[in-house]
Design a protein around this motif. Structure first.
Motif, PDB file in Angstrom:
ATOM      1  N   HIS A 161       0.823  -1.211   0.000  1.00 31.06           N
ATOM      2  CA  HIS A 161       0.000   0.000   0.000  1.00 31.06           C
ATOM      3  C   HIS A 161       0.860   1.265   0.000  1.00 31.06           C
ATOM      4  N   LEU A 162       1.949   1.204  -0.771  1.00 35.26           N
ATOM      5  CA  LEU A 162       2.797   2.367  -0.982  1.00 35.26           C
ATOM      6  C   LEU A 162       2.509   2.949  -2.360  1.00 35.26           C
ATOM      7  N   ASP A 163       2.705   4.250  -2.513  1.00 36.03           N
ATOM      8  CA  ASP A 163       2.502   4.874  -3.815  1.00 36.03           C
ATOM      9  C   ASP A 163       3.481   4.277  -4.831  1.00 36.03           C
ATOM     10  N   VAL A 164       3.007   4.132  -6.053  1.00 36.58           N
ATOM     11  CA  VAL A 164       3.842   3.551  -7.106  1.00 36.58           C
ATOM     12  C   VAL A 164       5.135   4.340  -7.282  1.00 36.58           C
ATOM     13  N   ALA A 165       5.114   5.637  -6.956  1.00 39.29           N
ATOM     14  CA  ALA A 165       6.314   6.456  -7.081  1.00 39.29           C
ATOM     15  C   ALA A 165       7.460   5.916  -6.228  1.00 39.29           C
ATOM     16  N   PHE A 166       7.152   5.257  -5.111  1.00 43.54           N
ATOM     17  CA  PHE A 166       8.200   4.680  -4.278  1.00 43.54           C
ATOM     18  C   PHE A 166       9.003   3.654  -5.071  1.00 43.54           C
ATOM     19  N   TYR A 167       8.315   2.820  -5.852  1.00 41.72           N
ATOM     20  CA  TYR A 167       8.981   1.775  -6.628  1.00 41.72           C
ATOM     21  C   TYR A 167       9.631   2.335  -7.890  1.00 41.72           C
ATOM     22  N   ALA A 168       8.988   3.335  -8.494  1.00 38.99           N
ATOM     23  CA  ALA A 168       9.494   3.877  -9.759  1.00 38.99           C
ATOM     24  C   ALA A 168      10.632   4.861  -9.560  1.00 38.99           C
ATOM     25  N   PHE A 169      10.575   5.661  -8.473  1.00 40.57           N
ATOM     26  CA  PHE A 169      11.549   6.739  -8.289  1.00 40.57           C
ATOM     27  C   PHE A 169      12.453   6.537  -7.078  1.00 40.57           C
ATOM     28  N   ASP A 170      11.905   6.073  -5.971  1.00 47.02           N
ATOM     29  CA  ASP A 170      12.673   6.005  -4.722  1.00 47.02           C
ATOM     30  C   ASP A 170      13.511   4.738  -4.620  1.00 47.02           C
ATOM     31  N   LEU A 171      12.894   3.581  -4.847  1.00 46.20           N
ATOM     32  CA  LEU A 171      13.590   2.320  -4.646  1.00 46.20           C
ATOM     33  C   LEU A 171      14.855   2.188  -5.493  1.00 46.20           C
ATOM     34  N   PRO A 172      14.850   2.608  -6.768  1.00 48.52           N
ATOM     35  CA  PRO A 172      16.104   2.520  -7.536  1.00 48.52           C
ATOM     36  C   PRO A 172      17.234   3.338  -6.910  1.00 48.52           C
ATOM     37  N   TRP A 173      16.933   4.516  -6.343  1.00 47.23           N
ATOM     38  CA  TRP A 173      17.967   5.335  -5.720  1.00 47.23           C
ATOM     39  C   TRP A 173      18.467   4.691  -4.430  1.00 47.23           C
ATOM     40  N   TYR A 174      17.549   4.137  -3.646  1.00 47.85           N
ATOM     41  CA  TYR A 174      17.956   3.466  -2.415  1.00 47.85           C
ATOM     42  C   TYR A 174      18.841   2.258  -2.724  1.00 47.85           C
TER      43      TYR A 174
END
Length: 996
Positions: A161-174
């Motif tokens: 239940h996280l915004d898709v932006a977390f997977y598209a933008f945040d997770l790659p940087w992490y």
């Protein structure tokens, strides 16, 4: 030299440093070499800056450059500092030298050897690892910009239940930060271990303790950092399951959590995270306990847990819990995958309708007019007729048309006409004399567009041109005809200076011109000339007298590459197409925003998904990002490139796309709002082919609704894109543009269409179309007509096979006769059109042969409901299929030798002449070696006679093609024999009538 006695010493020979002059020369050469290398690097940077400034996208260059520089220095310095600090710390913690063992005596030689250079060695090591780390980090500029500018999708994944932006933008940087941390920890650990060993902190063979307390504490902390990073990796891996790709035998490529992921891997990652945190704390505790016993036990437990909990346990769950009842266990997760995939590729609103596949109207004659209203059937295949355009409209050898022409729409007298269009571009291979001046100064541009009606051909099988000749004239509005930027302009040109350019040839010779646009980079500055001389490896640019005041260099001139350069964050469609807009030739380029981080959406490789028989034959039509794996795609940008000025404009097309919004934040001012698209440009925008090909490939599986997850898992509804039946390449059939009306539509719409067949079979399973008229309310609406599985409807390959083997229409005999005359048959696009519950197939047949290498339209194949016609024209074929031949002029009765009854003697005489001409033509054909010249003359006489009959009797109808094609003979035997001499056959058969 020392005197060793025994006689005179003789002259002394000096052996030592070279003379001052030699040293000066060597130093000068070294400095010049360094300066030369520096200028080469500067030239590349400077010319790039000048180019971006010339196209007014300097912000793209500077933003990208400063981002790369910032990442390079930040992460390079961090890596250098981490490794350098740990080497310095290990050296500082070295123990005092004690009784030397054999091991230490050996190491002492190395210590003494490096002692004078310790600082330089430390600087060298840290600089090296810093450079490598900085270079690696700078390549992540896209990841950084997407993270720092990310815009929410306002959509949440179904698991966390996280915004898709977390997977598209945040997770790659992490993940990048985590990878960098692992690299820093490992390199620091290796460097510290070597330093401790070199200076006695660690011992391998010496008696006593193997490690000093200081070395133990230092290395334990580094190991603790590594294990702590592993704990973070376990925690991120939990979220990574939502975007993890795997093979799933029931569906093939799979992205997202399955039953075993949610019920075994997910809890396993959480447990491993906790164990890793405890293990890291045990390593840190050695600062006080000075023993490795507990950390080593903890680390071993973590490794064992990773094997048992992270590997063995999920395997057991899969084997004993999932496989015995796979469909029931996986169905909820398949539903999530279907929903996410359909949404990510924009196919969630596709309208799937059951379609009978068989006509409902018993009286087929009533369908004749319905067929005309349903579709403007395109007879001119843009993928075949380029050689015909070349032969008829090339004018000079230094002009050429693209291998594949384009389909567009233009309005004439208030009526929209599907039009095949191509630009007469510059062909450097055809320049009479190849040299540097001709190639880059005199022959610089193409000239004019050539267009033809898409729905018809003339009596000779040639295109009916609506824009032709040189300069081009016709129905198109007045426009700037010079083409400095195009699909064939792959080299640079220098224009606007003292050297005149060849403009175009006419009766008086070759006219000249000089470029007056503001495009390109000025070469008036000596620095610019020197930079381009180096960048292009062409020293003549530096000193040529052909370059002077006003000279400008034009390069990066191909539309797709030009758009990609100003927007490197976009994926470019494989087909750029020209349009006449507001008095200019504009190349229209579709561009996509993509990501591979959409949770649960299955991935696809763009190069594989967009490949078809056209990209195989013409790689220039292939999508630029061949290897890109994506699981989200939007046609978010429509771009234009002016063929004269080279001006690039990017227009926001999808105003809701969060990926585009993110890039617009990163590069403000580069994308213009959708409202800036003029109405003239909007008339020529269309649904892009590569997006359609990606969507149709996904729809072979994902046409199934999420609620039908069991059906999806069973694979019973899997489709496939059929191979192109018109050639033997074995590649997928390309989608086709044409104006047509789907069953639920009230009028024709410019559409992009394709067909599907069941997986492993050749019969038809579905027909798909998408509204392609930009600016209209229905734009982008995907419609799928799903045929029943209980009945068999012929697919494209089967229909093509029926065409080729049809004995009643004597198609095989026609092919044999043509090939016997040193000619070849080429099948055009096989168009599929839904009509009254059934499917109408139409295919133009071209003849190419003799010395003329251009294909000419000679026949039309039509089939509907099991009835096939093979006629000279589309109208005649449709009349025959629908039993409406009465609308055409009946032929002379060849059996009785008499003409049909008529009260008009002129008509009777004309038909008698037609009968004689027809018999003469048949006699010429039936010879052992067909007499093509005689047959061509007979066809001319036949057409002339029928025209006389038409003029004398008002109630007659030609079988000519639609939209003004010349009338041609239509009789019961017209489909059995060739209608004209193949092009290039003796007697100039290309001018014989009969083609439609």
């Amino acid at each position: 030299m020392p005197d060793r006695g025994g006689g005179p010493t003789g002259p002394r020979i000096r052996v030592g440093r070279p003379s001052r002059r030699a040293r000066t020369l060597l130093m000068t050469l070294g400095v010049l070499a360094v300066l030369a290398m520096a200028f080469v690097m500067f030239a590349g940077f400077w010319t790039d800056w000048l180019w971006y400034r010339s196209v007014r996208y300097s912000s793209v260059f500077t933003t990208t450059l400063w981002t790369k520089i910032g990442l390079f220095f930040v992460f390079g310095l961090l890596m250098a500092a981490a490794v350098g600090f740990n080497v310095w710390l290990a050296h500082r913690m070295r123990p005092p030298l004690s009784a030397m063992s054999m091991e230490q005596q050996s190491l002492d030689r190395y210590r003494m050897g490096i002692a004078p250079y310790k600082k330089w060695l430390l600087l060298g090591i840290t600089a090296l690892v810093g450079l490598i780390a900085g270079a690696s980090a700078s390549s992540q500029w896209r990841t950084w910009l997407m993270w720092v500018n990310g815009v929410p999708f306002q959509q949440k994944d179904p698991q966390f239940h996280l915004d898709v932006a977390f997977y598209a933008f945040d997770l790659p940087w992490y993940r990048f930060l985590l990878g960098f941390g692992f690299a820093a920890a490992v390199l620091s650990l290796i460097a510290a271990t070597l330093t401790h060993y070199l200076y006695g902190g660690l011992r391998v063979t010496s008696p006593g303790a193997r490690a000093t307390a200081a070395a133990t504490g230092h290395l334990s902390v580094l190991l603790g950092v590594f294990v702590a990073l592993k704990a973070i990796a376990y925690w991120l891996d939990r979220y990574g399951l939502a975007v993890k790709s795997s093979d799933f035998k029931a569906t093939g490529n799979w992205t997202g959590l399955r039953y075993v992921d949610a019920n075994a891997y997910l809890p396993a990652k959480t447990i491993l995270f906790c164990i890793a945190v405890i293990c890291a704390l045990l390593f840190f505790a050695t600062l006080w306990r000075r023993t490795w016993q507990l950390p080593v036990i903890g680390f071993g437990l973590m490794v064992l847990s990773a094997i048992l909990i992270g590997g063995l346990y999920p395997a057991l769950v899969q084997k004993f819990e999932v496989e015995p009842n796979e469909q029931a266990k996986e169905a909820p997760y398949v539903k999530k995958n279907i929903e996410a995939t359909r949404k990510a590729y924009g196919i969630d609103d596709a309208k799937v309708t059951e379609y009978p596949g068989e006509g409902a109207t018993e009286d087929r004659s009533k369908l004749r007019d319905v067929a005309d209203a349903t579709a403007s059937i395109r007879m001119l295949d843009p993928n075949l007729v380029s050689p015909t355009f070349q032969q008829l409209q090339q004018m000079k050898g230094y002009y050429a048309f693209p291998t594949n022409l384009d389909v567009d729409r233009y309005t004439k007298d208030g009526k929209v006409q599907d039009t095949v269009i191509g630009l007469r571009e510059l062909n450097l291979q055809g320049i009479p004399k190849q040299n540097w001046i001709n190639n880059h100064f005199r022959y610089t541009h193409g000239f004019g567009a050539v267009a033809a009606k898409g729905t018809t051909a003339d009596a000779n099988g040639q295109p009916v041109f609506t824009e032709s000749d040189l300069p081009s004239t016709g129905d198109l509005p007045t426009y700037e005809q010079r083409i400095y930027y195009g699909e064939k302009t792959s080299t640079y040109s220098i224009v606007g200076g003292p050297q005149k350019e060849i403009d175009y040839p006419d009766a008086s010779g070759e006219k000249t011109t000089s470029y007056r646009g503001k495009s390109g980079v000025s070469l008036s500055d000596p620095l610019n000339r020197a930079a381009y001389a180096v960048a292009f490896n062409e020293p003549q640019i530096l000193y040529s007298g052909a370059i002077g005041k006003g000279s400008r260099i034009l390069y990066n001139r191909m539309p797709k590459e030009r758009v990609e350069a100003v927007a490197p964050w976009l994926t470019i469609d494989g087909d750029a197409y020209p349009a006449i807009v507001d008095g200019r030739i504009q190349w229209i380029v579709d561009a996509y925003t993509t990501t591979n981080g959409y949770p649960y959406a299955s991935r696809t490789t763009l190069g594989d998904t967009t490949a078809d028989s056209l990209t195989a034959a013409n790689t220039q039509r292939a999508v630029l990002a061949q290897q890109n794996q994506v699981n989200y795609i939007r046609n978010s940008v429509k771009a234009t490139v002016d063929a004269y000025s080279g001006e690039v404009k990017l227009y926001q097309w999808d105003t809701e796309d969060p990926v585009l919004k993110t890039w617009m934040k990163a590069f403000p001012g580069t994308v213009e709002p959708k409202s800036d698209i003029s109405s003239a440009l909007m008339d020529h925008l269309r649904y892009p082919q590569d997006l359609f090909k990606v969507q149709r490939e996904l729809l072979t599986r994902y046409h199934v609704e999420p609620k039908d997850a069991q059906t999806f898992l069973s694979g019973s509804e899997v489709w496939q894109v059929p191979d192109d039946p018109t050639n033997k390449s074995g590649d997928a059939v390309p989608p086709y543009y044409l104006s047509m009306k789907m069953p639920d539509q009230q009028s024709q719409a410019f559409s992009l269409t394709t067909t599907f067949t069941p997986n492993g079979r050749d019969n038809l399973s579905a027909f798909m179309s998408v509204d392609s008229e930009a600016g209209k309310s229905g734009y982008g609406q995907i419609r799928i007509l799903k045929l029943p599985t209980s009945t068999t409807v012929g697919g494209p390959k089967q229909v093509q096979s029926q065409f080729n083997s049809n004995s009643q229409q004597n198609i095989a005999e026609f092919v044999r006769l043509i090939r016997g005359g040193d000619s070849e048959i080429e099948y055009g696009n096989l168009l599929t059109i839904p009509l009254d519950g059934g499917l109408l197939y139409v295919e133009p047949v071209y003849v190419r042969g003799g010395e003329l290498k251009m294909p000419l339209l000679r026949k039309v194949l039509v089939t509907y409901g099991g009835t096939t016609a093979f006629e000279d024209t589309l109208d005649a074929a449709l009349n025959k299929v629908f039993g409406a031949e009465g609308s055409a002029t009946p032929p002379p009765d060849k059996d009785s030798g008499t003409a049909p009854p008529s009260g008009n003697p002129t008509v009777q005489q004309a038909l008698e002449d037609a009968q004689k001409a027809f018999e003469a033509g048949q006699k010429a054909l039936n010879k052992p070696q067909p007499d093509w010249p005689a047959y061509g003359e007979a066809q001319k006489d036949l057409e002339s006679a029928l025209k006389k009959a038409e003029e004398a009797q008002s109630k007659t109808g030609g079988a000519g093609g639609k939209d003004g094609a010349s009338s041609t003979p239509a009789d019961g035997s017209s489909g059995d024999k060739p209608s004209a001499s193949p092009s290039g056959s003796p007697g100039d058969g290309s001018k014989a009538s009969g083609g439609g």
